[in-house]
Design a protein around this motif. Structure first.
Motif, short mmCIF file in Angstrom:
data_model
loop_
_atom_site.label_atom_id
_atom_site.label_comp_id
_atom_site.label_asym_id
_atom_site.label_seq_id
_atom_site.Cartn_x
_atom_site.Cartn_y
_atom_site.Cartn_z
N GLY A 144 -20.84 3.25 4.45
CA GLY A 144 -21.06 1.83 4.13
C GLY A 144 -20.29 0.96 5.11
N THR A 145 -19.71 -0.11 4.60
CA THR A 145 -19.04 -1.10 5.46
C THR A 145 -17.93 -0.47 6.31
N MET A 146 -17.01 0.23 5.66
CA MET A 146 -15.89 0.79 6.42
C MET A 146 -16.29 2.03 7.21
N GLY A 147 -17.25 2.80 6.68
CA GLY A 147 -17.73 3.95 7.44
C GLY A 147 -18.30 3.50 8.78
N CYS A 168 -21.74 11.73 6.27
CA CYS A 168 -22.37 11.97 4.97
C CYS A 168 -22.40 10.70 4.13
N ASP A 169 -23.54 10.43 3.55
CA ASP A 169 -23.65 9.33 2.56
C ASP A 169 -24.79 9.69 1.63
N ILE A 170 -24.62 9.40 0.35
CA ILE A 170 -25.69 9.69 -0.60
C ILE A 170 -26.93 8.83 -0.32
N ARG A 171 -26.73 7.72 0.41
CA ARG A 171 -27.89 6.92 0.84
C ARG A 171 -28.27 7.42 2.24
N SER A 172 -29.39 8.16 2.31
CA SER A 172 -29.70 8.89 3.55
C SER A 172 -29.85 7.95 4.75
N PRO A 211 -15.92 4.57 -1.91
CA PRO A 211 -15.31 3.68 -2.90
C PRO A 211 -14.01 4.29 -3.42
N THR A 212 -13.05 3.43 -3.76
CA THR A 212 -11.68 3.88 -4.04
C THR A 212 -11.60 4.93 -5.14
N TYR A 213 -12.41 4.79 -6.19
CA TYR A 213 -12.27 5.73 -7.32
C TYR A 213 -12.65 7.15 -6.92
N GLY A 269 -19.56 -8.86 -2.09
CA GLY A 269 -20.83 -8.53 -2.74
C GLY A 269 -21.65 -7.48 -1.98
N TRP A 270 -21.10 -6.97 -0.87
CA TRP A 270 -21.88 -6.07 -0.02
C TRP A 270 -21.93 -4.64 -0.54
N SER A 271 -21.09 -4.31 -1.53
CA SER A 271 -20.81 -2.90 -1.76
C SER A 271 -21.95 -2.16 -2.46
N TRP A 272 -21.93 -0.86 -2.28
CA TRP A 272 -22.87 0.06 -2.93
C TRP A 272 -22.71 -0.06 -4.45
N GLU A 273 -23.80 -0.33 -5.13
CA GLU A 273 -23.82 -0.48 -6.60
C GLU A 273 -22.78 -1.47 -7.11
N ASN A 274 -22.39 -2.42 -6.24
CA ASN A 274 -21.42 -3.46 -6.63
C ASN A 274 -20.15 -2.88 -7.26
N TRP A 275 -19.64 -1.78 -6.67
CA TRP A 275 -18.52 -1.07 -7.30
C TRP A 275 -17.23 -1.89 -7.30
N TYR A 276 -17.09 -2.88 -6.37
CA TYR A 276 -15.85 -3.69 -6.37
C TYR A 276 -15.71 -4.47 -7.69
N GLN A 277 -16.85 -4.83 -8.28
CA GLN A 277 -16.86 -5.64 -9.50
C GLN A 277 -16.23 -4.91 -10.69
N VAL A 302 -4.99 -4.25 -6.22
CA VAL A 302 -5.00 -2.88 -5.70
C VAL A 302 -5.88 -2.76 -4.45
N ASP A 303 -6.90 -3.61 -4.37
CA ASP A 303 -7.81 -3.48 -3.23
C ASP A 303 -7.42 -4.38 -2.05
N LEU A 304 -6.98 -5.59 -2.35
CA LEU A 304 -6.86 -6.59 -1.28
C LEU A 304 -5.39 -6.90 -0.94
N PRO A 353 -7.97 -3.02 15.76
CA PRO A 353 -6.95 -2.35 14.93
C PRO A 353 -7.46 -1.08 14.26
N TYR A 354 -8.77 -1.02 13.96
CA TYR A 354 -9.32 0.18 13.30
C TYR A 354 -9.33 1.35 14.30
N ARG A 355 -9.64 1.03 15.54
CA ARG A 355 -9.60 2.08 16.57
C ARG A 355 -8.15 2.56 16.73
N1 LIG Z 1 -9.14 -1.33 5.71
C1 LIG Z 1 -9.91 -2.36 5.43
O1 LIG Z 1 -9.82 -3.41 6.06
C2 LIG Z 1 -10.93 -2.21 4.33
C3 LIG Z 1 -11.91 -3.20 4.18
C4 LIG Z 1 -12.88 -3.01 3.19
C5 LIG Z 1 -12.84 -1.88 2.38
N2 LIG Z 1 -11.84 -0.96 2.52
C6 LIG Z 1 -11.79 0.25 1.68
O2 LIG Z 1 -12.75 1.18 2.18
C7 LIG Z 1 -13.34 1.93 1.12
C8 LIG Z 1 -14.86 1.79 1.19
O3 LIG Z 1 -15.22 0.43 1.01
P1 LIG Z 1 -16.60 -0.17 1.58
O4 LIG Z 1 -16.47 -1.65 1.53
O5 LIG Z 1 -16.95 0.50 2.86
O6 LIG Z 1 -17.62 0.28 0.44
P2 LIG Z 1 -19.22 0.37 0.58
O7 LIG Z 1 -19.76 0.25 -0.79
O8 LIG Z 1 -19.70 -0.59 1.63
O9 LIG Z 1 -19.45 1.83 1.15
C9 LIG Z 1 -19.23 2.99 0.37
C10 LIG Z 1 -20.29 4.03 0.77
O10 LIG Z 1 -20.03 5.25 0.07
C11 LIG Z 1 -21.30 5.83 -0.26
N3 LIG Z 1 -21.08 6.80 -1.33
C12 LIG Z 1 -20.82 6.56 -2.64
N4 LIG Z 1 -20.61 7.72 -3.31
C13 LIG Z 1 -20.75 8.72 -2.39
C14 LIG Z 1 -20.62 10.13 -2.46
N5 LIG Z 1 -20.31 10.77 -3.60
N6 LIG Z 1 -20.83 10.85 -1.33
C15 LIG Z 1 -21.15 10.24 -0.16
N7 LIG Z 1 -21.29 8.89 -0.05
C16 LIG Z 1 -21.06 8.14 -1.14
C17 LIG Z 1 -22.18 4.64 -0.62
O11 LIG Z 1 -23.54 4.95 -0.52
C18 LIG Z 1 -21.71 3.61 0.41
O12 LIG Z 1 -22.53 3.66 1.57
C19 LIG Z 1 -12.72 1.38 -0.18
O13 LIG Z 1 -11.66 2.20 -0.59
C20 LIG Z 1 -12.20 0.01 0.22
O14 LIG Z 1 -11.08 -0.41 -0.54
C21 LIG Z 1 -10.92 -1.09 3.50
#
Ligand SMILES: NC(=O)c1ccc[n+]([C@@H]2O[C@H](COP(=O)([O-])OP(=O)(O)OC[C@H]3O[C@@H](n4cnc5c(N)ncnc54)[C@H](O)[C@@H]3O)[C@@H](O)[C@H]2O)c1
Length: 329
Positions: free
Chosen positions: A10-13, A32-36, A71-73, A156-164, A174-176, A282-284
């Motif tokens: 997702g976003t961070m991947g 790997c992502d469950i969303r192909s 997602p964090t959980y 609001g970008w997250s997969w299944e709105n998990w941040y909510q 815990v997140d921000l 910074p991520y690099r």
């Molecule tokens: N360092 C930073 O600046 C920063 C910024 C945003 C988020 N984060 C952290 O990064 C993590 C991810 O956040 P995000 O915003 O990228 O979330 P996201 O919802 O955009 O991406 C999560 C991805 O995980 C996939 N996924 C869910 N369950 C899965 C499973 N069992 N197997 C494989 N794929 C699965 C989803 O399909 C989705 O593409 C969180 O822990 C968040 O706190 C860090």
């Protein structure tokens, strides 16, 4: 050459994947992502194999490091599984949602003798790094008053709105705010007391936290983090660090990266690019530092103990907001 598998595209991947494209001596061999379609998009960027199941990836791909952008959980479960199969683990922040899970992750890393670190990326932002260097050099004298902000619209970008779901994300503490808790702990030492407020459950899409931290040194910090800004308002971080001889200030909206803002009837998008140097990403830099620690068997820049300490503050802020009382650490 260190071989990496990335789970969570997702976003961070995506952010990590782009960072890896410019890292030498590192090759992402599987994503790997469950969303192909998300997995396939990054696989095509990186020229590697795409999987929709972590278990299948773990069975078929030959790799050294698991990079967790889930997602964090889900952090704890996948980190422990990978460590048990001898993989080094880089996990996005926060380390986990509870201290019990975080401790189990650290114990498993130690038992399996693998390198483990967490994405507390502020340490690698050039502005925060420069401020840290100035503080160490005594430029502002003895630090006394510290104020940080990290405010944005609801993610609001997250997969299944998990941040909510606070059971999955932990909320803005815990997140921000944890980004700033980590940076403050790293530069100003341990915290002894936390007092905090938040907007609470009556504002499900407007979560906001404000914490006052007292440091063992006597300094105090005011840490604000918000998911309460209206949609489309730009993400902004600031710090003011006041010492006996001066102050250091930063405001991300006055920084100099290339800013692109695109509007449509539906939404407004804002992108920051740094046209100056890839090295300043910074991520690099955080991933390069982690891979260096893996290769040279050294302690990572962000240790797991530090990630736990930041989580401890975040949970104390939540507890203080819930109880209305000061939490002593
Ligand atoms: N360092 C930073 O600046 C920063 C910024 C945003 C988020 N984060 C952290 O990064 C993590 C991810 O956040 P995000 O915003 O990228 O979330 P996201 O919802 O955009 O991406 C999560 C991805 O995980 C996939 N996924 C869910 N369950 C899965 C499973 N069992 N197997 C494989 N794929 C699965 C989803 O399909 C989705 O593409 C969180 O822990 C968040 O706190 C860090």
């Amino acid at each position: 050459m260190i071989r990496i598998a990335l789970v969570g595209c997702g976003t961070m991947g995506e952010t990590h994947a782009h960072a890896y494209t410019s890292l030498e001596d590192a090759k992402v061999v599987a994503v790997c992502d469950i969303r192909s379609h998300h997995a396939e998009a990054l696989a095509s960027l990186l020229g590697c194999e795409a999987f929709t199941s972590y278990e299948e990836m773990n069975k078929k791909a030959d790799y050294d490091v698991l990079d967790i952008c889930l997602p964090t959980y889900l952090h704890c479960r996948y980190a422990i599984d990978a460590m048990k199969s001898g993989k080094h683990v880089f996990c996005e922040k926060p380390i986990a949602l509870t201290l019990e899970d975080a401790n189990r992750m650290v114990e498993t890393a130690e038992e399996n003798k693998v390198t483990f670190s967490v994405g507390h990326v502020l340490r690698f932002f050039p502005q925060y790094q420069t401020a840290a260097d100035q503080i160490k050099a005594g430029r502002i004298g003895t630090p006394a008053l510290l104020r940080t902000t990290r405010n944005q619209a609801f993610p609001g970008w997250s997969w299944e709105n998990w941040y909510q779901d606070l059971e999955k994300s932990g909320g803005p503490e815990v997140d921000l705010a944890i980004h700033d808790y980590d940076w403050l702990l790293c530069n100003f030492g341990p915290v002894t007391r936390v007092y905090a407020k938040n907007l609470g459950p009556k504002h499900p899409e407007q979560m906001h936290t404000l914490a006052i931290l007292r440091f063992a040194s006597g300094a105090m910090a005011h840490v604000e983090a918000s998911w309460a800004l209206p949609k489309g308002i730009e993400f902004r971080t600031t710090f003011e660090l006041v010492g006996t001889d001066g102050q250091l200030c930063y405001d991300s909206t006055r920084d100099c990266p290339l800013k692109t803002q695109l509007g449509s009837d539906e939404e407004v998008s804002l992108f920051y690019d740094n046209p100056l140097s890839e090295e300043m990403n910074p991520y690099r830099a955080e991933l390069a530092a982690f891979l260096h620690a893996v290769e040279h068997k050294t302690e990572p820049v962000v240790t797991a103990a530090e990630a736990i300490a930041a989580l401890h503050i975040a949970l104390a802020a939540k507890e203080s907001a819930r109880s209305g009382k000061v939490v002593r650490l």
